[in-house]
Design a protein around this motif. Structure first.
Motif, PDB file in Angstrom:
ATOM      1  N   VAL A  94      57.921  17.597  37.616  1.00 17.80           N
ATOM      2  CA  VAL A  94      58.431  18.253  38.819  1.00 17.80           C
ATOM      3  C   VAL A  94      58.538  17.269  39.980  1.00 17.80           C
ATOM      4  N   THR A  95      57.550  16.361  40.101  1.00 18.71           N
ATOM      5  CA  THR A  95      57.554  15.405  41.212  1.00 18.71           C
ATOM      6  C   THR A  95      58.189  14.073  40.835  1.00 18.71           C
ATOM      7  N   ALA A  96      58.680  13.955  39.596  1.00 19.70           N
ATOM      8  CA  ALA A  96      59.288  12.710  39.101  1.00 19.70           C
ATOM      9  C   ALA A  96      58.348  11.530  39.296  1.00 19.70           C
ATOM     10  N   SER A  97      57.088  11.729  38.938  1.00 15.48           N
ATOM     11  CA  SER A  97      56.081  10.668  39.110  1.00 15.48           C
ATOM     12  C   SER A  97      56.066   9.754  37.882  1.00 15.48           C
ATOM     13  N   TYR A  98      57.151   9.015  37.719  1.00 14.98           N
ATOM     14  CA  TYR A  98      57.254   8.025  36.647  1.00 14.98           C
ATOM     15  C   TYR A  98      57.341   6.654  37.313  1.00 14.98           C
ATOM     16  N   TYR A  99      56.188   6.029  37.493  1.00 18.38           N
ATOM     17  CA  TYR A  99      56.124   4.840  38.334  1.00 18.38           C
ATOM     18  C   TYR A  99      56.653   3.609  37.611  1.00 18.38           C
ATOM     19  N   SER A 100      56.991   2.608  38.397  1.00 13.88           N
ATOM     20  CA  SER A 100      57.701   1.432  37.892  1.00 13.88           C
ATOM     21  C   SER A 100      56.856   0.630  36.913  1.00 13.88           C
ATOM     22  N   SER A 101      57.512   0.109  35.878  1.00 13.37           N
ATOM     23  CA  SER A 101      56.848  -0.679  34.845  1.00 13.37           C
ATOM     24  C   SER A 101      56.621  -2.107  35.328  1.00 13.37           C
ATOM     25  N   PRO A 102      55.740  -2.868  34.668  1.00 11.96           N
ATOM     26  CA  PRO A 102      55.545  -4.281  35.031  1.00 11.96           C
ATOM     27  C   PRO A 102      56.847  -5.087  34.974  1.00 11.96           C
ATOM     28  N   LEU A 103      57.722  -4.786  34.000  1.00 12.40           N
ATOM     29  CA  LEU A 103      58.995  -5.495  33.918  1.00 12.40           C
ATOM     30  C   LEU A 103      59.836  -5.235  35.166  1.00 12.40           C
ATOM     31  N   ALA A 104      59.883  -3.976  35.611  1.00  9.54           N
ATOM     32  CA  ALA A 104      60.660  -3.642  36.806  1.00  9.54           C
ATOM     33  C   ALA A 104      60.109  -4.363  38.028  1.00  9.54           C
ATOM     34  N   VAL A 105      58.791  -4.380  38.153  1.00  2.00           N
ATOM     35  CA  VAL A 105      58.166  -5.049  39.301  1.00  2.00           C
ATOM     36  C   VAL A 105      58.491  -6.539  39.287  1.00  2.00           C
ATOM     37  N   GLU A 106      58.385  -7.175  38.119  1.00  2.56           N
ATOM     38  CA  GLU A 106      58.663  -8.602  38.000  1.00  2.56           C
ATOM     39  C   GLU A 106      60.117  -8.905  38.369  1.00  2.56           C
ATOM     40  N   LEU A 107      61.047  -8.138  37.840  1.00  2.00           N
ATOM     41  CA  LEU A 107      62.464  -8.367  38.090  1.00  2.00           C
ATOM     42  C   LEU A 107      62.806  -8.163  39.561  1.00  2.00           C
ATOM     43  N   ILE A 108      62.389  -7.037  40.119  1.00  2.00           N
ATOM     44  CA  ILE A 108      62.721  -6.715  41.508  1.00  2.00           C
ATOM     45  C   ILE A 108      62.064  -7.700  42.466  1.00  2.00           C
ATOM     46  N   ALA A 109      60.828  -8.102  42.187  1.00  2.00           N
ATOM     47  CA  ALA A 109      60.137  -9.063  43.049  1.00  2.00           C
ATOM     48  C   ALA A 109      60.852 -10.406  43.054  1.00  2.00           C
ATOM     49  N   ARG A 110      61.337 -10.843  41.908  1.00  2.00           N
ATOM     50  CA  ARG A 110      62.063 -12.123  41.825  1.00  2.00           C
ATOM     51  C   ARG A 110      63.352 -12.072  42.644  1.00  2.00           C
ATOM     52  N   LEU A 111      64.100 -10.996  42.524  1.00  2.00           N
ATOM     53  CA  LEU A 111      65.350 -10.860  43.261  1.00  2.00           C
ATOM     54  C   LEU A 111      65.092 -10.770  44.759  1.00  2.00           C
ATOM     55  N   ALA A 112      64.052 -10.023  45.148  1.00  2.00           N
ATOM     56  CA  ALA A 112      63.719  -9.892  46.574  1.00  2.00           C
ATOM     57  C   ALA A 112      63.294 -11.233  47.162  1.00  2.00           C
ATOM     58  N   ARG A 113      62.506 -11.977  46.421  1.00  2.00           N
ATOM     59  CA  ARG A 113      62.035 -13.290  46.906  1.00  2.00           C
ATOM     60  C   ARG A 113      63.211 -14.204  47.214  1.00  2.00           C
ATOM     61  N   ASP A 114      64.171 -14.293  46.286  1.00  2.00           N
ATOM     62  CA  ASP A 114      65.291 -15.213  46.482  1.00  2.00           C
ATOM     63  C   ASP A 114      66.175 -14.772  47.642  1.00  2.00           C
ATOM     64  N   TYR A 115      66.375 -13.461  47.780  1.00  2.00           N
ATOM     65  CA  TYR A 115      67.185 -12.966  48.896  1.00  2.00           C
ATOM     66  C   TYR A 115      66.508 -13.263  50.229  1.00  2.00           C
ATOM     67  N   ILE A 116      65.224 -12.958  50.329  1.00  2.00           N
ATOM     68  CA  ILE A 116      64.505 -13.134  51.600  1.00  2.00           C
ATOM     69  C   ILE A 116      64.405 -14.608  51.979  1.00  2.00           C
ATOM     70  N   SER A 117      64.201 -15.474  50.996  1.00  2.00           N
ATOM     71  CA  SER A 117      64.079 -16.908  51.293  1.00  2.00           C
ATOM     72  C   SER A 117      65.395 -17.507  51.781  1.00  2.00           C
TER      73      SER A 117
END
Length: 690
Positions: A94-117
């Protein structure tokens, strides 16, 4: 009552959830260097949007003093991924509480780092649907605090929200402004806009990382659905709502767009169905108009969320730019190479590039096909041409939305279908079907007026393209007083009550429970001669057919969709839905509900291409003859049909009906494509095809 105030009813172990809540508050107070007393705790809760009564607050402060203990870093990182599994399954759904996997965190963090830098100055990072803060914490750790001006997040679940706040403060050490609000993101952001018109700075962001909710629209309360639609229209997104068809993830993306700054970066997990259903059509229009989609990423497992089971993608998009999009298929040995070089996705993963602004036809209908564009190019080129010439149309354009309906929903198949686990058919003669109780030999004579011929479930017809006798019936009893029904029908109802096989129907429909199938048949008239499954394993193991035809109008259970067509059209459409052209589109572009299963909703079928009935008329009789010819014998599994007479006959006729030149060459290309996919999937290799 106190635990209910904190929304702990959704947790399997409420006292464990409460302990996490208390320890999270303790961790926050420790990092902030604030003493535990009533005023400080009350102020902290108020800043989070959590209100407690005096007695509850007093109890909480007492527990904080007695258990003034935060978390270790290892505990935080372990609990973030374990968190949703503390919840009841229904609450998660009901609350869609399916939290992000380690793969998602790794991928998104890498993309965010390069954009911010690559930017000048520090950025505001946000997640309006933050769960336990997994994505935000992962990005902060990868980016480093020197490049971050502020972090903010929102989360509906109070325990996850407070824990997420604690985890973020732990990651930044209290050196960055972190603001977290516990509550409904839609209501919080809209209330803020209403109270301070024109001042959006508090809730704007340069980078949004998120995994928005995908709760089924029908599961939301009617008043809340109406509220969300009013909000989205007030924000100016009405033009992106197509035929009043919406879902929560689409509205979430519209909300996100309203707070993402120009040249800002969106990094989001998103259901793959967004890119091929009518619900996502508005999202695609917004992305084309307002964003450069840097990349869409597909994993080697279907989901980027823990335990969701649905196929998901990660999207990276910059607001206010234009350019090509990378369609990237990840593998476990190339993720570490992924990043951004300016506005270009870099890395060693399998990729193809396209300009979404120029997309048309079937590719624009289903962006998932871009992942396989190189291998599917000959087929897609033909499909594009046929769509352009109106030789192929969407099913909705060709026949209208009333063409297709779901089969009959049955509450208790061991009563409402015959034969079943308890009764078998011993004779069918005249106006009566005689059934026999398997354990006792008792026989009942049921008049045919109370039975409806029907397809029971797809597994019973996996090798039959043409059904002359479904050999199953639905029990359709009108809502009469049992005393006015035939004696043996009355006995069957009495057995259903005693045996408890119809308990669900009795509980749901009350006194006339035995008539719920009859009511559906009376209101829907669910009869047709062409039947499509609601889900299918794309490996096609053991399945000789996809679509099933019948020689006369019959009904079906809800495991099928029923197409109401004229007798002339049904044979050609049956062959189309069993053709290798259609199966290839289905395999590579279908809605995933697991690693290999594809589910098709009515809206999905209505958007799929079908032959234009006005153009293909000359082939109706030939299609009927071929259907009867190949329908005489059971068909082998589709993987074994490739290159054999039945499949070649179907595909040849379909391509001729569509007027495709060079059909043999295209057919061989499709067979090679299908063979590679089916061989890889049958040996459990990791394949990129779906």
């Amino acid at each position: 009552m106190f635990l209910r105030t904190l929304n702990l009813d959704g947790y399997m172990h409420r006292f464990e959830a409460y302990e996490i809540f208390v320890r999270s508050l303790a961790h926050i107070l420790l990092i902030k260097g604030v003493k535990v007393n009533t005023e400080n705790v009350k102020a902290l809760l108020k800043s989070l949007g959590i209100g407690l009564g005096r007695a509850a607050l007093s109890l909480l402060v007492s527990d904080l003093k007695n258990h003034y203990k935060g978390f270790s870093k290892r505990e935080i990182e372990d609990l973030q991924y374990r968190f949703p599994r503390l919840m009841y399954r229904d609450y998660r759904r009901v609350t869609a509480s399916y939290y992000s996997s380690p793969l998602a965190v790794e991928l998104i963090a890498r993309l965010a780092r390069d954009y911010i830098s690559s930017r000048r100055g520090r950025v505001v990072i946000a997640d309006p649907f933050m769960g336990s803060g997994t994505l935000l914490r992962g990005v902060v750790k990868r980016v480093g605090i020197d490049n971050i001006a502020r972090i903010w997040g929102m989360e509906f679940d109070h325990v996850a929200c407070v824990f997420g706040y604690a985890s973020l403060l732990d990651a930044v050490g209290g050196d960055i402004d972190v603001r977290i609000i516990c509550g409904d993101s839609f209501k919080i952001l809209w209330r803020s806009r209403a109270q301070t018109p024109g001042n959006k700075d508090d809730w704007e962001a340069d980078v949004i990382v998120t995994n928005p909710p995908f709760t089924r629209w029908e599961s939301l309360e009617k008043n809340y659905r109406e509220y969300l639609l009013r909000l989205i229209r007030a924000l100016g997104y009405s033009k992106y709502i197509v035929r009043n068809q919406v879902n929560l993830q689409a509205l979430s993306l519209f909300l996100i767009d309203s707070i993402l700054r120009e040249r800002g970066l969106l990094l989001s997990i998103i259901p793959a169905s967004t890119f091929y259903t009518i619900y996502g059509r508005g999202v695609k229009a917004m992305l084309r108009e307002k964003y450069r989609v840097l990349g869409l990423f597909k994993g080697w497992k279907p989901s980027f969320s823990l335990d969701s089971g649905f196929m998901e993608l990660v999207i990276a998009a910059i607001k206010g730019e234009q350019g090509e999009t990378a369609f990237v298929t990840l593998s476990d040995n190339c993720v570490e190479s992924i990043g951004l070089s300016g506005s270009i996705v870099k890395g060693e993963c399998a990729s193809s590039y396209t300009d979404l602004g120029r997309g048309s036809g079937v590719l624009d209908m289903n962006w998932l096909l871009y992942f396989e564009e190189s291998s599917l190019r000959p087929l897609l080129r033909v499909i594009e041409d046929l769509l352009e010439k109106d030789i192929l149309l969407s099913m909705r354009e060709a026949y209208g939305k009333d063409l297709i309906m779901r089969g009959v929903e049955i509450y208790g198949p061991d009563f409402f279908t015959i034969p079943n686990r308890f009764w078998r058919i011993v004779s069918r003669s005249g106006d009566v079907i005689v059934i026999e109780k398997i354990d006792s030999g008792e026989q009942l004579s049921i008049p045919r007026d109370y039975l409806v011929e029907a397809l029971r479930r797809p597994g019973l017809y996996i090798d039959k393209i043409l059904v002359e006798d479904p050999e199953h019936y639905m029990v359709s009893i009108p809502p009469k007083d049992p005393k006015k029904l035939p004696q043996d029908v009355r006995k069957y109802i009495e057995w259903g009550s005693r045996s408890r096989v119809a308990t669900t129907a009795r509980r749901t429909f009350g006194r006339k429970w035995y008539s719920h199938v009859n009511r559906q048949i009376a209101s829907k008239n669910p009869f047709g001669k062409l039947f499509l499954p609601d889900k299918v394993d794309v490996r096609l193991k053991g399945r000789g057919v996809f679509a099933i035809a019948s020689t006369r109008p019959i009904s079906a259970t809800k495991n099928f969709y029923i197409l109401v067509l004229s007798d002339r059209i049904a044979p050609l459409l049956t062959l189309w839905f069993n053709s290798s052209v259609f199966l290839t589109l289905l395999i590579y572009g279908g809605r995933r509900i697991g690693e290999t299963w594809t589910r098709l909703l009515i809206e999905d079928y209505l958007e799929l291409p079908v032959p234009n009935p006005k153009i293909c008329e000359d082939h109706y009789e030939e299609a009927e003859d071929l259907l009867r010819s190949i329908g005489r014998e059971p068909l082998p599994p589709i993987p074994n049909q490739i290159g054999r007479k039945q499949r070649v006959s179907i595909d040849t006729l379909v391509l001729e009906a569509l007027g495709v030149k060079g059909g043999e060459e295209l057919r061989n290309h499709i067979y090679n494509t299908l063979s590679r996919f089916l061989e890889a999937s049958s040996t459990n290799k990791r394949y990129h095809g779906a």
